[in-house]
Design a protein around this motif. Structure first.
Motif, PDB file in Angstrom:
ATOM      1  N   GLU A   1       0.814  -1.212   0.000  1.00 57.79           N
ATOM      2  CA  GLU A   1       0.000   0.000   0.000  1.00 57.79           C
ATOM      3  C   GLU A   1       0.851   1.267   0.000  1.00 57.79           C
ATOM      4  O   GLU A   1       0.478   2.266  -0.588  1.00 57.79           O
ATOM      5  CB  GLU A   1      -0.947  -0.002   1.199  1.00 57.79           C
ATOM      6  CG  GLU A   1      -2.085   0.982   1.052  1.00 57.79           C
ATOM      7  CD  GLU A   1      -3.138   0.834   2.119  1.00 57.79           C
ATOM      8  OE1 GLU A   1      -3.117   1.609   3.089  1.00 57.79           O
ATOM      9  OE2 GLU A   1      -3.995  -0.085   1.987  1.00 57.79           O
ATOM     10  N   ARG A   2       1.981   1.229   0.646  1.00 57.60           N
ATOM     11  CA  ARG A   2       2.872   2.393   0.703  1.00 57.60           C
ATOM     12  C   ARG A   2       3.735   2.545  -0.537  1.00 57.60           C
ATOM     13  O   ARG A   2       4.404   3.556  -0.708  1.00 57.60           O
ATOM     14  CB  ARG A   2       3.781   2.301   1.925  1.00 57.60           C
ATOM     15  CG  ARG A   2       3.072   2.561   3.217  1.00 57.60           C
ATOM     16  CD  ARG A   2       4.087   2.632   4.347  1.00 57.60           C
ATOM     17  NE  ARG A   2       3.430   2.424   5.618  1.00 57.60           N
ATOM     18  CZ  ARG A   2       3.924   1.729   6.615  1.00 57.60           C
ATOM     19  NH1 ARG A   2       5.095   1.149   6.492  1.00 57.60           N
ATOM     20  NH2 ARG A   2       3.258   1.604   7.734  1.00 57.60           N
ATOM     21  N   GLY A   3       3.765   1.516  -1.358  1.00 57.12           N
ATOM     22  CA  GLY A   3       4.564   1.604  -2.574  1.00 57.12           C
ATOM     23  C   GLY A   3       5.994   1.162  -2.390  1.00 57.12           C
ATOM     24  O   GLY A   3       6.846   1.434  -3.222  1.00 57.12           O
ATOM     25  N   LYS A   4       6.264   0.478  -1.290  1.00 55.80           N
ATOM     26  CA  LYS A   4       7.627   0.004  -1.033  1.00 55.80           C
ATOM     27  C   LYS A   4       7.975  -1.199  -1.896  1.00 55.80           C
ATOM     28  O   LYS A   4       9.129  -1.526  -2.079  1.00 55.80           O
ATOM     29  CB  LYS A   4       7.799  -0.372   0.448  1.00 55.80           C
ATOM     30  CG  LYS A   4       7.506   0.740   1.405  1.00 55.80           C
ATOM     31  CD  LYS A   4       8.597   1.762   1.414  1.00 55.80           C
ATOM     32  CE  LYS A   4       8.306   2.823   2.459  1.00 55.80           C
ATOM     33  NZ  LYS A   4       9.173   3.951   2.393  1.00 55.80           N
ATOM     34  N   THR A   5       6.951  -1.890  -2.400  1.00 57.06           N
ATOM     35  CA  THR A   5       7.182  -3.032  -3.279  1.00 57.06           C
ATOM     36  C   THR A   5       6.358  -2.841  -4.547  1.00 57.06           C
ATOM     37  O   THR A   5       5.414  -2.068  -4.570  1.00 57.06           O
ATOM     38  CB  THR A   5       6.741  -4.365  -2.611  1.00 57.06           C
ATOM     39  OG1 THR A   5       5.343  -4.288  -2.340  1.00 57.06           O
ATOM     40  CG2 THR A   5       7.499  -4.631  -1.344  1.00 57.06           C
ATOM     41  N   SER A   6       6.710  -3.547  -5.582  1.00 57.79           N
ATOM     42  CA  SER A   6       5.946  -3.473  -6.817  1.00 57.79           C
ATOM     43  C   SER A   6       4.599  -4.146  -6.618  1.00 57.79           C
ATOM     44  O   SER A   6       4.475  -5.135  -5.907  1.00 57.79           O
ATOM     45  CB  SER A   6       6.690  -4.184  -7.945  1.00 57.79           C
ATOM     46  OG  SER A   6       7.896  -3.543  -8.209  1.00 57.79           O
TER      47      SER A   6
END
Length: 122
Positions: free
Chosen positions: A40-45
């Motif tokens: 959700e935070r965009g830390k992973t694809s």
């Protein structure tokens, strides 16, 4: 099609609107809370398989999460939402007009009752 960042924002918005916590999302998807937070935070694809899991967990279609417009109408989702708000406003205006008519009628009846207070009705 939305970019990865706007998809994640949409997921967040839908999740919050449905009152689902990040922990509940992780449980529904069968992943660790930390893994969901990273998604959700965009830390992973955002992987396609996870997108399906997210849509499933939220009870929405993947299309709703990734498309800028409704495929059936070609109208942007934002425009569709604005149109729905406009319809709701018109409905409330109509209800308001009816309520005003009721108030006028009740005032008229009250006036008649007050004038005829001493009169005995057959």
């Amino acid at each position: 099609m939305k970019n990865n960042c706007s998809i994640k924002k949409k997921i967040y918005e839908v999740r919050r609107a449905k009152g689902v916590s990040q922990e509940e999302m992780a449980n529904r998807m069968g992943i660790a809370l930390n893994s969901y937070r990273k998604l959700e935070r965009g830390k992973t694809s955002l992987v396609n398989s996870k997108l399906w899991d997210i849509a499933n967990a939220l009870g929405v279609s993947v299309r709703e999460l990734v498309l800028e417009e409704d495929q059936s109408t070609g109208i942007s989702l934002a425009e569709a939402e604005r149109n729905e708000f406009k319809r709701e406003i018109e409905k409330l205006k109509e209800e308001n007009a009816l309520l005003k008519q009721h108030i006028v009628l009740l005032n008229e009846k009250t006036e008649i009752y007050t004038k005829n207070r001493g009169t005995i009705y057959p």
